[in-house]
Design an enzyme around this catalytic site. Sequence first.
Site, short mmCIF file in Angstrom:
data_model
loop_
_atom_site.label_atom_id
_atom_site.label_comp_id
_atom_site.label_asym_id
_atom_site.label_seq_id
_atom_site.Cartn_x
_atom_site.Cartn_y
_atom_site.Cartn_z
N ARG A 262 35.85 41.68 48.38
CA ARG A 262 35.12 42.58 47.67
C ARG A 262 35.68 41.72 46.14
O ARG A 262 36.68 41.69 45.94
CB ARG A 262 34.79 44.20 47.05
N ARG A 277 43.35 47.90 43.56
CA ARG A 277 42.42 47.04 43.63
C ARG A 277 42.16 45.84 43.96
O ARG A 277 42.95 45.13 42.76
CB ARG A 277 41.58 47.38 42.34
N GLU A 349 41.70 57.99 44.83
CA GLU A 349 41.18 57.50 46.15
C GLU A 349 41.51 57.25 47.07
O GLU A 349 41.93 56.32 46.67
CB GLU A 349 39.17 57.23 45.89
N SER A 352 36.62 58.04 50.95
CA SER A 352 35.24 58.65 51.12
C SER A 352 34.14 58.59 52.35
O SER A 352 34.14 56.94 52.39
CB SER A 352 34.59 57.40 49.79
N ARG A 391 45.79 51.23 50.40
CA ARG A 391 45.78 52.16 49.38
C ARG A 391 46.86 52.97 50.23
O ARG A 391 47.23 53.73 49.69
CB ARG A 391 44.78 52.86 49.06
#
Length: 427
Positions: A262, A277, A349, A352, A391
Amino acid sequence: MLDIRWIRENPEALDLALASRGAAPAAAELVRLDEERRGHVARLQDLQSRRNDASKEIGKAKASGDAARAEAVIAEVAEIKTAIQDGETEERRIDAVLGEILARLPNIPLDDVPVGPDESANVEIRKHGTLPNFDFAPKQHFDLGEAMGLMDFDQAAKISGARFTILKGGLARLERALGQFMLDLHTSEHGYQEVVAPILVKPEALFGTNQLPKFEEDLFKTTDGRYLIPTSEVPLTNLVRETVLDEAELPLRYTALTPCFRSEAGSAGRDTRGMLRQHQFYKVELVSITAEDASLAEHERMTACAEEVLKRLGLAFRTVVLCTGDMGFGARKTHDIEVWMPGQNAYREISSCSVCGDFQARRMSARYKTAGEKQTRFVHTLNGSGVAAGRCLIAVMENYQNADGSITVPEVLRPYMGGLERIGGAA
């Protein structure tokens, strides 16, 4: 992609849904374009019908020896042919404009999704586990990893730039162990089929899972027009593109552990320290393909599967339902699972899980047949992290840290670590 027929019949509902997501109204323009398209198609059908009748008249005129009549109708047919060709060009233009607008519209939230502008309106639905109690000030993962010499951001930056990480030794093995543990759990206990999927995909695949055209800036594109996947949701969901399944085959459940890529466009200044991130990271993805009446129950099931990963690891977490303004583009409803990070003194987070209804299926032309019905229906698709390995590594490091800077290996991971109980410190 939304159903234009539904929009035509529910224009006010569309604009209310868009407003709840912070988007501008679109119903009037879409209805206008659809009416223009339908009227244009009707005129083309009339022209084609007249051309067919005229062709028959030519034969009759020639048979009766009426050469003048035959020539007149031949001339008319030529004009009709030109009009049809021009009309088909115009139809393609209208379809392209309509399709472009539809492709950029987000999905319609379910009725029970809380309305709100951003994460401040998300609603916690449950918590699990007890927050760890340290007799020392817990450190963040990057301080722990760098002190052990097993997490290197500077060298990664020299090689690749910002937002990359090099893991070594025990931490590299720990991340690999996490991925293997998650895959084993999801395949042996949760009924998902493991897939080794391509990480380079065509733009059509990304359109199917709604990353294109709206989110191209978030993607890495290759010189031959393909893209690196931002998540294995893309190849896994596209396994059913352009297919018609039997309802008896459903649900289909897939999982994969892949690198994800990403650009993190728009995240400048956010989580710049550490590996929270990244441009490249590993993630175990969960994808389900269901019949339309089974997708909501599957959403709860998928969320529970992701939560089970954290339960087995002994990590405290909470599950929230995202509000309309914080929900992803293709989702109708999303559960975020947030794991406790003691080094940050915050929940962050880690997964999801979203139900998309038939939004992606329309873009992929993925359907199913129900026994006794002639009409096919669009499948419903769901996707979720089960969970992000990087994560999860951070969470394990921060929750299982010791005063001497070492990391205790969670018991469930020790078989994947050759029995190793501790990384760093006196190990």
